[in-house]
Enzyme design. Structure first.
Site, short mmCIF file in Angstrom:
data_model
loop_
_atom_site.label_atom_id
_atom_site.label_comp_id
_atom_site.label_asym_id
_atom_site.label_seq_id
_atom_site.Cartn_x
_atom_site.Cartn_y
_atom_site.Cartn_z
N TYR A 80 -45.06 28.35 -29.86
CA TYR A 80 -46.23 29.21 -29.77
C TYR A 80 -47.52 28.40 -29.68
O TYR A 80 -48.33 28.60 -28.76
CB TYR A 80 -46.24 30.18 -30.95
CG TYR A 80 -47.34 31.22 -30.90
CD1 TYR A 80 -47.77 31.76 -29.70
CD2 TYR A 80 -47.94 31.67 -32.07
CE1 TYR A 80 -48.77 32.72 -29.65
CE2 TYR A 80 -48.95 32.63 -32.04
CZ TYR A 80 -49.36 33.14 -30.83
OH TYR A 80 -50.35 34.08 -30.78
N GLU A 116 -52.06 27.17 -22.16
CA GLU A 116 -52.80 28.22 -21.48
C GLU A 116 -54.31 27.99 -21.56
O GLU A 116 -55.03 28.11 -20.56
CB GLU A 116 -52.44 29.58 -22.08
CG GLU A 116 -51.00 29.99 -21.81
CD GLU A 116 -50.61 31.22 -22.61
OE1 GLU A 116 -51.52 31.96 -23.03
OE2 GLU A 116 -49.40 31.44 -22.81
#
Length: 288
Positions: free
Chosen positions: A210, A217
């Site tokens: 995660y 991103e």
């Protein structure tokens, strides 16, 4: 008064989930990242968008599965197997490319068709929620899936100068491992034969994947900013007949800022779900 909420590990009955997270879904955020971006027990760790997510319900609960009916269960099984296979193909292609080329440059271009197909195919996650065969939030699922679509089509596909950024590899690896784990978890759960390793991986891999996915991103969006500002792509300037303006550059800045409150909230939520499922901890929640 306090409300005592018990959540013991549910074997094959539990589900887990960015931006992308995904996950959950981030969230998900990407890796984090469905069945609908929600809790790890119901959704994606994907956070992440990196695949992450929030709270949802158990898709594989035996009682719920009986209500789904044979046709819906068969379709979900087919869908999960297909998605597992698709992301496995993507993983193999990435490994082969790096072994042959020895560099990440050109990797995205070599796997982009497969990535676009299977990530876009995930729009069916929203349909599953809409028609009720997956009892999770349409809104949460829509946010998670849309965030992945956004990264694929409106960032890496549309802004070619960033396709060779190392950050792209970060979120691609996080997404791929997350999705293989997630969809194989769903598949084995539907078949009532969930290996412990798959369950363990589902509730542990997100701890690393995660944050890696979210970092990938964010760094990719950041790398896109100069190109977006220079070209004015996707922006609408005044004056125009609709009297509406939109600046994609500032939209991306706002998008990046949204990770600040969402990432910790979703990440720690998933850690709580992990304790519930793997260790059978009793969580005491206080009423407001």
């Amino acid at each position: 008064m306090g409300r005592l909420t018990e959540a013991a590990a549910a074997g094959s009955g539990s589900r887990a989930a960015g931006w992308a997270g995904s996950p959950p879904t981030l969230l998900p955020l990407s890796p984090t990242s469905p069945r609908c971006a929600a809790t790890m027990a119901s959704s994606d760790e994907d956070g992440t968008n990196g695949g992450a997510s929030e709270a949802g319900e158990d898709r594989e609960a035996p009682g719920e599965r009986r209500r789904l009916g044979v046709l819906a269960t068969a379709w979900l099984t087919f869908y999960d197997i297909a998605m597992t296979a698709g992301w496995l193909v993507l993983a193999i292609a990435m490994v082969r490319f790096y072994m042959e080329k020895g560099t990440h440059r050109g990797l995205y271009k070599s796997i982009q068709k497969t990535l676009k197909f299977f990530q876009t195919f995930a729009l069916l996650e929203i349909v599953h929620c809409l028609i009720g065969i997956v009892p999770t939030s349409v809104i949460v699922t829509g946010v998670q899936v849309s965030s992945r679509i956004f990264m694929v089509w409106l960032i890496t596909h549309s802004i070619k100068p960033i396709q060779n950024e190392e950050s792209v590899v970060l979120f691609l690896v996080a997404w791929t491992v997350t999705e293989i784990t997630r969809y194989s978890f769903y598949t084995f759960s539907l078949l009532d034969h969930l290996p412990y390793f798959i369950k363990w991986a589902r509730y542990n891999f997100f701890i690393i994947l995660y944050p890696v996915g979210v970092a990938g991103e964010l760094l990719t969006i950041y790398a896109a900013l100069p190109h977006v500002k220079k070209t004015g792509m996707f922006s609408i300037r005044l004056p125009n007949k609709y009297n509406v303006s939109f600046d994609y550059y500032y939209f991306l800045l706002i998008t990046m800022a949204s990770y600040i409150p969402l990432f910790p909230q979703l990440y720690f939520h998933m850690l709580r779900q992990r304790r519930k499922v793997l260790h059978g901890e009793v969580i005491v929640e206080k009423d407001d």
